[in-house]
Design a protein around this motif. Structure first.
Motif, PDB file in Angstrom:
ATOM      1  N   TYR A  94      51.439  95.145  83.011  1.00 10.79           N
ATOM      2  CA  TYR A  94      50.703  94.486  81.929  1.00 10.79           C
ATOM      3  C   TYR A  94      51.369  94.775  80.589  1.00 10.79           C
ATOM      4  N   HIS A  95      51.081  93.933  79.623  1.00 11.47           N
ATOM      5  CA  HIS A  95      51.623  94.091  78.272  1.00 11.47           C
ATOM      6  C   HIS A  95      50.545  93.734  77.256  1.00 11.47           C
ATOM      7  N   ARG A  96      50.860  94.021  75.974  1.00  8.70           N
ATOM      8  CA  ARG A  96      49.979  93.670  74.849  1.00  8.70           C
ATOM      9  C   ARG A  96      50.752  92.781  73.886  1.00  8.70           C
ATOM     10  N   TYR A  97      50.019  92.146  72.971  1.00  9.63           N
ATOM     11  CA  TYR A  97      50.640  91.406  71.871  1.00  9.63           C
ATOM     12  C   TYR A  97      50.178  92.036  70.555  1.00  9.63           C
ATOM     13  N   LEU A  98      51.137  92.252  69.650  1.00  8.18           N
ATOM     14  CA  LEU A  98      50.837  92.802  68.337  1.00  8.18           C
ATOM     15  C   LEU A  98      51.519  91.992  67.262  1.00  8.18           C
ATOM     16  N   TYR A  99      50.889  91.963  66.115  1.00  9.61           N
ATOM     17  CA  TYR A  99      51.497  91.406  64.906  1.00  9.61           C
ATOM     18  C   TYR A  99      51.322  92.451  63.811  1.00  9.61           C
ATOM     19  N   GLY A 100      52.446  92.919  63.255  1.00 15.28           N
ATOM     20  CA  GLY A 100      52.341  94.022  62.303  1.00 15.28           C
ATOM     21  C   GLY A 100      51.618  95.177  62.965  1.00 15.28           C
ATOM     22  N   PRO A 101      50.597  95.757  62.307  1.00 15.57           N
ATOM     23  CA  PRO A 101      49.846  96.840  62.932  1.00 15.57           C
ATOM     24  C   PRO A 101      48.691  96.350  63.801  1.00 15.57           C
ATOM     25  N   LEU A 102      48.519  95.033  63.909  1.00 12.96           N
ATOM     26  CA  LEU A 102      47.323  94.458  64.522  1.00 12.96           C
ATOM     27  C   LEU A 102      47.515  94.199  66.010  1.00 12.96           C
ATOM     28  N   VAL A 103      46.642  94.780  66.832  1.00  5.82           N
ATOM     29  CA  VAL A 103      46.553  94.393  68.231  1.00  5.82           C
ATOM     30  C   VAL A 103      45.823  93.054  68.292  1.00  5.82           C
ATOM     31  N   LEU A 104      46.384  92.117  69.063  1.00  2.20           N
ATOM     32  CA  LEU A 104      45.814  90.779  69.160  1.00  2.20           C
ATOM     33  C   LEU A 104      45.075  90.617  70.486  1.00  2.20           C
ATOM     34  N   GLY A 105      44.011  89.840  70.449  1.00  2.00           N
ATOM     35  CA  GLY A 105      43.222  89.621  71.651  1.00  2.00           C
ATOM     36  C   GLY A 105      42.843  88.167  71.801  1.00  2.00           C
ATOM     37  N   LEU A 106      42.348  87.857  72.984  1.00  6.07           N
ATOM     38  CA  LEU A 106      41.936  86.507  73.325  1.00  6.07           C
ATOM     39  C   LEU A 106      40.434  86.498  73.557  1.00  6.07           C
ATOM     40  N   ASP A 107      39.736  85.557  72.941  1.00  3.16           N
ATOM     41  CA  ASP A 107      38.288  85.435  73.091  1.00  3.16           C
ATOM     42  C   ASP A 107      37.980  84.946  74.504  1.00  3.16           C
ATOM     43  N   SER A 108      37.744  85.887  75.402  1.00  2.00           N
ATOM     44  CA  SER A 108      37.506  85.523  76.793  1.00  2.00           C
ATOM     45  C   SER A 108      36.851  86.680  77.536  1.00  2.00           C
ATOM     46  N   GLU A 109      35.939  86.364  78.444  1.00  2.00           N
ATOM     47  CA  GLU A 109      35.366  87.380  79.325  1.00  2.00           C
ATOM     48  C   GLU A 109      35.920  87.246  80.743  1.00  2.00           C
ATOM     49  N   LYS A 110      36.827  86.291  80.930  1.00  5.48           N
ATOM     50  CA  LYS A 110      37.529  86.101  82.196  1.00  5.48           C
ATOM     51  C   LYS A 110      39.012  86.297  81.941  1.00  5.48           C
ATOM     52  N   GLU A 111      39.679  87.041  82.820  1.00  2.83           N
ATOM     53  CA  GLU A 111      41.090  87.334  82.587  1.00  2.83           C
ATOM     54  C   GLU A 111      41.928  86.062  82.598  1.00  2.83           C
ATOM     55  N   GLN A 112      42.691  85.889  81.524  1.00  7.83           N
ATOM     56  CA  GLN A 112      43.567  84.730  81.365  1.00  7.83           C
ATOM     57  C   GLN A 112      45.023  85.161  81.455  1.00  7.83           C
ATOM     58  N   SER A 113      45.892  84.198  81.702  1.00  2.13           N
ATOM     59  CA  SER A 113      47.320  84.486  81.877  1.00  2.13           C
ATOM     60  C   SER A 113      48.108  84.102  80.630  1.00  2.13           C
ATOM     61  N   LEU A 114      48.761  85.094  80.042  1.00  2.00           N
ATOM     62  CA  LEU A 114      49.712  84.871  78.947  1.00  2.00           C
ATOM     63  C   LEU A 114      50.915  85.755  79.220  1.00  2.00           C
ATOM     64  N   PRO A 115      51.774  85.339  80.159  1.00  2.00           N
ATOM     65  CA  PRO A 115      52.897  86.203  80.567  1.00  2.00           C
ATOM     66  C   PRO A 115      53.889  86.436  79.440  1.00  2.00           C
ATOM     67  N   LYS A 116      54.802  87.357  79.691  1.00  2.00           N
ATOM     68  CA  LYS A 116      55.755  87.773  78.665  1.00  2.00           C
ATOM     69  C   LYS A 116      56.553  86.620  78.080  1.00  2.00           C
ATOM     70  N   GLU A 117      56.882  85.648  78.905  1.00  2.00           N
ATOM     71  CA  GLU A 117      57.742  84.558  78.433  1.00  2.00           C
ATOM     72  C   GLU A 117      56.986  83.482  77.659  1.00  2.00           C
ATOM     73  N   THR A 118      55.674  83.659  77.449  1.00  4.46           N
ATOM     74  CA  THR A 118      54.888  82.665  76.714  1.00  4.46           C
ATOM     75  C   THR A 118      55.442  82.485  75.304  1.00  4.46           C
ATOM     76  N   ALA A 119      55.586  81.243  74.880  1.00  4.74           N
ATOM     77  CA  ALA A 119      56.037  80.942  73.519  1.00  4.74           C
ATOM     78  C   ALA A 119      54.819  80.766  72.614  1.00  4.74           C
ATOM     79  N   PHE A 120      54.887  81.348  71.420  1.00  5.39           N
ATOM     80  CA  PHE A 120      53.780  81.298  70.466  1.00  5.39           C
ATOM     81  C   PHE A 120      54.264  80.747  69.132  1.00  5.39           C
ATOM     82  N   GLU A 121      53.314  80.271  68.340  1.00  8.81           N
ATOM     83  CA  GLU A 121      53.588  79.900  66.959  1.00  8.81           C
ATOM     84  C   GLU A 121      52.501  80.491  66.067  1.00  8.81           C
TER      85      GLU A 121
END
Length: 579
Positions: free
Chosen positions: A509-536
């Protein structure tokens, strides 16, 4: 105490920062003098993230009735489920410190609580039940938090009744209890002369007496008290906190007391011990969003009280050692631990899920704890506002960016600066010199965290770009400050797919951070955002997945019940994602 050593992880970007700033002038390291804590009266917070969130808690405190504070978690009969003086002392501490930090007058309910206390004293002059002669009642000793509150209140108001009640605690609990600690966990004496009545939940909390003892020592100094504190620290070193599954909050507020004792008396072994306590905590009981297990080895929930103390401990450790990893931890704990723990739609603090262990990928609120965490959170806001800048001999050190006006009282005259920033959502900070009463050069040191993108750093003074000068992860600006001077610092912050703090807790598993901020997804069901996901980037620290209808949001915003635009609709934030 055994030291369960692992290597503290220092973010690799700190190395990148040093290597990549090719156009930057690096200053030689110098032997620093210890930074000095500023008085609340010289720091005026202004509109921004911290003032908003502190305001939630301050307004909640103002709504408390004296009856709520004086009866919550209180008993005059021995009990394992009531902590006399604890809630009262926490409220006294937090309401006092937060009022000072926000430049507010003493709240009416604080005055009424103080006025009511003399009528609640038992025959020995403290609150709750009378302790046994040996004082070996771990729950009844909760009066130690009352002492902390009385100390802070007296330092603000100079109230003589507060001083006298506090003296009673020292004379009738803190000083007489020393012998009992020879019979605590890892007892030195085996004659069974003293039998402790242990608290069944807050394991090893009795040694927390080191905190009020050191806080109040300048008010009640004596050779006997000094000898006792030294001895208590020695005995505490013998306890394996991990083995007994000590409560994390008790470990951290005891650590805070040990650091204060080091400040007062300078025994290097005390500083080394405090560092080892924090390292054990960080490596064995910190969650993936920088909160805490409630006990070593028992990741059942987090606790707002411990988050507050982990934050103050890291800032104090940086002040005393200059080690940058402590300062970076303070940023991470503040924005992802403290702010994410603020509960519901108000200023409460309480318990959250432990992200990382037990296959848990979700951060969720599990309820406020008004008897302890809620009345401790205000102290956290007050101290971070105070410790976001420190004095040095010839200038000012900025450790955490925030909107405020600061008056630095320096030997050659005062310097008043206004700071404005969009941090942590953006990497920019602006300083305006409101007044300067010195013609001497002064130095402004500004912390540059490792998540800064090195090639984006620009510094402007009065509209002219200058070459940055870096020393030990701080930007150094040395000049004769003049009224009207404008200093602007801009930098990009990295968005990154990051390994877990401790990958073995949740492999793959991994996390996503921006600056000092841990980022999360509004969800109570586990969703898939693998490492290779492209973001903007979508602004304010948020990142949108280009190929999916998912947006990552800072967890401090997802868990903010009053943030209508960003708060989690599901009440849950997924922060760990499968590779």
């Amino acid at each position: 105490m055994q030291n369960h050593k692992l290597t503290m992880k220092i973010p690799f970007l700190a190395f990148t920062l040093v290597i990549s700033l090719l156009s930057t002038r690096f200053l030689p390291a110098v032997e620093p003098t210890k930074p000095t804590v500023m008085e609340f009266e010289d720091i005026k917070p202004e509109a921004g993230l911290l003032l908003t969130r502190a305001g939630y808690t301050y307004e909640m405190y103002r709504q408390y009735t004296p009856e709520h504070i004086l009866t919550l978690n209180y008993s005059t009969e021995p009990s394992d489920h009531a902590f006399p003086g604890d809630t009262i002392g926490r409220f006294l501490t937090s309401a006092t410190l937060l009022s000072r930090a926000l430049h507010q007058p003493e709240p009416d309910n604080l005055k009424k609580v103080m006025a009511a206390l003399p009528s609640m004293l038992n025959q020995e002059g403290y609150v709750g039940w009378v302790l046994p002669k040996d004082k070996a009642d771990e729950t009844g000793m909760a009066n130690v938090q009352w002492s902390n509150g009385l100390t802070e209140y007296y330092l603000w108001t100079h109230d003589q009744a507060a001083l006298q009640m506090n003296q009673n605690v020292f004379q009738n609990i803190i000083l007489p209890v020393q012998e009992a600690f020879y019979y605590y966990y890892s007892s030195e004496k085996q004659d069974n002369k003293i039998q402790w009545v242990h608290c069944t939940g807050d394991t090893s909390q009795a040694f927390g007496i080191i905190d009020p003892a050191t806080r109040g020592y300048p008010l009640f100094p004596s050779p006997a008290l000094k000898a006792e504190i030294d001895e208590l620290i020695r005995l505490y070193q013998k306890i394996d906190q991990v083995e007994i599954k000590a409560q994390i909050h008790s470990v951290l507020f005891t650590t805070r007391g040990i650091l204060r004792w080091y400040e007062l008396h300078g025994n290097p072994s005390h500083l080394q011990f405090a560092e080892s306590l924090y390292k054990n905590y960080r490596q064995l009981a910190m969650t993936e969003n920088y909160e805490n297990y409630n006990w070593f080895g028992r990741p059942e929930w987090t606790e707002g009280c411990a988050i507050v103390d982990s934050l103050t401990v890291t800032l104090k450790l940086w002040q005393l050692t200059g080690k940058i990893e402590y300062l970076e931890d303070a940023h991470l704990i503040l924005f992802n631990g403290l702010l994410a723990n603020q509960q519901g739609d108000g200023g409460d603090f309480g318990i959250n899920t432990c992200t990382g262990p037990n296959d848990n990928v979700f951060l969720q609120h599990k309820g406020a704890a008004p008897w302890c965490c809620s009345v401790w959170g205000g102290k956290g806001f007050a101290r971070v506002m105070q410790y976001s800048q420190f004095l040095k001999e010839d200038g000012l050190i900025v450790t955490i960016f925030g909107n405020n006006t600061v008056t630095a009282r320096l030997p050659d005259g005062t310097l008043t600066l206004r700071q404005t920033t969009a941090y942590p959502y953006e990497g920019n900070v602006r300083f305006e010199v409101l007044s300067s009463r010195s013609q001497q050069e002064q130095e402004l040191l500004v912390f540059l965290p490792s998540w800064l993108i090195p090639e984006t750093l620009t510094v402007m003074v009065n509209g002219r770009k200058i070459e940055p000068a870096i020393r030990d992860s701080f930007l150094s600006l040395r000049r004769s400050m003049q009224q009207g001077d404008q200093i602007e610092i801009r930098f990009g912050q990295s968005f990154r797919c990051a390994a877990l703090l401790y990958p073995d807790r949740k492999p793959g598993y991994h996390r996503y951070l921006y600056g000092p901020l841990v980022l999360g997804l509004d969800s109570e069901k586990e969703q898939s955002l693998p490492k290779e996901t492209a973001f903007e980037a979508s602004g304010s620290g948020c990142y949108r997945a280009k190929s999916q209808n998912f947006t990552l949001v800072p967890v401090c915003d997802l868990m903010d019940g009053k943030n209508q635009d960003k708060r989690s609709a599901t009440g849950s934030a997924q922060i760990l994602f499968k590779d």
